[in-house]
Scaffold this motif. Structure first.
Motif, mmCIF file in Angstrom:
data_model
loop_
_atom_site.group_PDB
_atom_site.id
_atom_site.type_symbol
_atom_site.label_atom_id
_atom_site.label_comp_id
_atom_site.label_asym_id
_atom_site.label_seq_id
_atom_site.Cartn_x
_atom_site.Cartn_y
_atom_site.Cartn_z
ATOM 1 N N LEU A 1 63.729 6.440 12.182
ATOM 2 C CA LEU A 1 63.639 6.993 13.536
ATOM 3 C C LEU A 1 63.512 5.887 14.578
ATOM 4 N N GLU A 2 62.744 4.843 14.279
ATOM 5 C CA GLU A 2 62.590 3.751 15.234
ATOM 6 C C GLU A 2 63.933 3.085 15.524
ATOM 7 N N GLU A 3 64.747 2.934 14.495
ATOM 8 C CA GLU A 3 66.071 2.335 14.689
ATOM 9 C C GLU A 3 66.953 3.230 15.554
ATOM 10 N N LEU A 4 66.870 4.540 15.340
ATOM 11 C CA LEU A 4 67.667 5.460 16.153
ATOM 12 C C LEU A 4 67.228 5.401 17.616
ATOM 13 N N LYS A 5 65.920 5.328 17.847
ATOM 14 C CA LYS A 5 65.425 5.212 19.227
ATOM 15 C C LYS A 5 65.878 3.895 19.847
ATOM 16 N N ALA A 6 65.890 2.825 19.060
ATOM 17 C CA ALA A 6 66.336 1.526 19.578
ATOM 18 C C ALA A 6 67.808 1.582 19.979
ATOM 19 N N ILE A 7 68.622 2.258 19.179
ATOM 20 C CA ILE A 7 70.044 2.403 19.519
ATOM 21 C C ILE A 7 70.193 3.193 20.815
ATOM 22 N N LEU A 8 69.465 4.300 20.937
ATOM 23 C CA LEU A 8 69.534 5.108 22.153
ATOM 24 C C LEU A 8 69.097 4.293 23.371
ATOM 25 N N ASP A 9 68.029 3.497 23.211
ATOM 26 C CA ASP A 9 67.569 2.651 24.313
ATOM 27 C C ASP A 9 68.637 1.648 24.727
ATOM 28 N N GLU A 10 69.255 1.026 23.727
ATOM 29 C CA GLU A 10 70.281 0.023 24.025
ATOM 30 C C GLU A 10 71.477 0.647 24.733
ATOM 31 N N GLU A 11 71.723 1.923 24.480
ATOM 32 C CA GLU A 11 72.833 2.618 25.123
ATOM 33 C C GLU A 11 72.466 3.148 26.517
ATOM 34 N N GLY A 12 71.192 2.982 26.893
ATOM 35 C CA GLY A 12 70.756 3.465 28.207
ATOM 36 C C GLY A 12 70.453 4.944 28.242
ATOM 37 N N SER A 13 70.185 5.545 27.097
ATOM 38 C CA SER A 13 69.883 6.969 27.048
ATOM 39 C C SER A 13 68.626 7.309 27.853
ATOM 40 N N ASN A 14 68.598 8.512 28.414
ATOM 41 C CA ASN A 14 67.432 8.957 29.188
ATOM 42 C C ASN A 14 66.513 9.863 28.359
ATOM 43 N N ARG B 1 58.435 2.741 32.075
ATOM 44 C CA ARG B 1 58.763 3.923 32.874
ATOM 45 C C ARG B 1 58.218 5.216 32.254
ATOM 46 N N ARG B 2 57.120 5.094 31.515
ATOM 47 C CA ARG B 2 56.534 6.276 30.901
ATOM 48 C C ARG B 2 56.012 7.241 31.962
ATOM 49 N N PRO B 3 56.481 8.477 31.955
ATOM 50 C CA PRO B 3 55.915 9.459 32.886
ATOM 51 C C PRO B 3 54.547 9.919 32.385
ATOM 52 N N ASN B 4 53.811 10.560 33.264
ATOM 53 C CA ASN B 4 52.472 11.030 32.906
ATOM 54 C C ASN B 4 52.594 12.364 32.181
ATOM 55 N N LEU B 5 52.942 12.300 30.904
ATOM 56 C CA LEU B 5 53.151 13.498 30.095
ATOM 57 C C LEU B 5 52.173 13.516 28.919
ATOM 58 N N PRO B 6 51.609 14.670 28.608
ATOM 59 C CA PRO B 6 50.764 14.732 27.409
ATOM 60 C C PRO B 6 51.621 14.575 26.157
ATOM 61 N N PHE B 7 51.107 13.858 25.173
ATOM 62 C CA PHE B 7 51.799 13.644 23.897
ATOM 63 C C PHE B 7 53.151 12.966 24.113
ATOM 64 N N TYR B 8 53.135 11.936 24.941
ATOM 65 C CA TYR B 8 54.389 11.291 25.332
ATOM 66 C C TYR B 8 55.146 10.693 24.149
ATOM 67 N N GLU B 9 54.473 9.953 23.283
ATOM 68 C CA GLU B 9 55.171 9.334 22.159
ATOM 69 C C GLU B 9 55.769 10.391 21.232
ATOM 70 N N GLU B 10 55.025 11.460 20.995
ATOM 71 C CA GLU B 10 55.533 12.541 20.157
ATOM 72 C C GLU B 10 56.762 13.195 20.796
ATOM 73 N N ARG B 11 56.724 13.324 22.117
ATOM 74 C CA ARG B 11 57.872 13.885 22.829
ATOM 75 C C ARG B 11 59.112 12.997 22.683
ATOM 76 N N CYS B 12 58.896 11.692 22.784
ATOM 77 C CA CYS B 12 60.027 10.766 22.643
ATOM 78 C C CYS B 12 60.627 10.843 21.242
ATOM 79 N N ASP B 13 59.765 10.910 20.237
ATOM 80 C CA ASP B 13 60.255 11.021 18.862
ATOM 81 C C ASP B 13 61.103 12.278 18.693
#
Length: 256
Positions: free
Chosen positions: A240-253, A10-22
């Motif tokens: 940071l990857e672990e924190l993102k994984a936790i947020l994903d598992e919780e359904g974070s937007n 569900r990646r939107p068309n955003l510049p620097f998307y991975e950096e934004r997610c981090d």
């Protein structure tokens, strides 16, 4: 399909998307750790080779709600930035703009008023001494700003940026204000922010006891700091990857 794989579809068309997610994940987790302050404080990340095209949080948005798409992309060299309809907070522009213009090694910049670091910043001696392994990480790698000059508008931001002249110093204890952490990536910088606040908490609570404190020698403290400097960078990245994984598992937007 895993939660992370679903997020990738569900990646939107955003510049620097991975950096934004981090960066969005770092905002979310900073709020969860209660290291934020209302709708103040700011994080920024350089996304170009020159280090002046930066992602930064929008003005007056709570850390716990920031999504990848909310982050502003601004130019630290653009004098008309504050004329934009979506201009960042004036102190964010003053402080982060100056650091990204003047401190090339500061790719990521995180400024908070977290409780224990701010207590340290309020003491007459605002240096964090090496009393345990966490605090020893910062031995010789912190600078204290003892000349707080008010809100960090452009002139104050320029003054603060000059205090990062030593590339070894990655932490600024902003006297009577808070803390500024710089690093190479979001993961690197957030990891440093996390450990500095933990080290400050240990030190402040040690002071509360009123008992004599056992300080590490300069030799041992420098050994620990050097060992941490060369510790595999995968540790901070994995944090940071672990924190993102936790947020994903919780359904974070946060990735939206």
């Amino acid at each position: 399909m895993s939660v992370t794989q679903l997020a990738d579809t569900r990646r939107p068309n955003l510049p620097f998307y991975e950096e934004r997610c981090d960066l969005a994940a770092a905002f979310r987790w900073t709020a969860r750790l209660n290291m934020h302050e209302a709708v103040a404080n700011h994080f920024s990340l350089a996304v170009d080779d020159g280090g002046t095209q930066i992602l930064i949080n929008p003005n007056l948005m709570h850390f716990s709600r920031i999504k990848a798409s909310d982050l502003l992309l601004i130019d630290a060299n653009d004098p008309d930035t504050m004329k934009r309809p979506d201009a960042p907070d004036p102190t964010a522009w003053g402080l982060h703009g100056a650091i990204h213009r003047n401190v090339p090694h500061a790719r990521c910049v995180m400024h908070v008023h977290s409780v224990h670091a701010t207590v340290l910043a309020s003491l007459a001696d605002s240096r964090l001494p090496a009393i345990d392994q966490n605090s020893a990480m910062f031995h010789g790698r912190q600078v204290v700003d003892a000349h707080y000059g008010g809100l960090a508008f452009e002139e104050e931001g320029e003054r603060c940026s000059r205090l990062f002249s030593d590339p070894k110093a990655k932490v600024m204890v902003m006297g009577n204000h808070g803390v500024m952490i710089i690093g190479e990536t979001v993961g690197d910088t957030f990891d440093r922010l996390y450990y500095f606040e933990r080290a400050c908490e240990t030190y402040i609570k040690a002071l509360w006891t009123g008992q004599p404190i056992r300080h590490l020698s300069d030799e041992i403290a420098e050994r620990v700091a050097t060992q941490m400097d060369t510790y595999p960078v995968a540790s901070a990245k994995r944090h940071l990857e672990e924190l993102k994984a936790i947020l994903d598992e919780e359904g974070s937007n946060f990735r939206n």
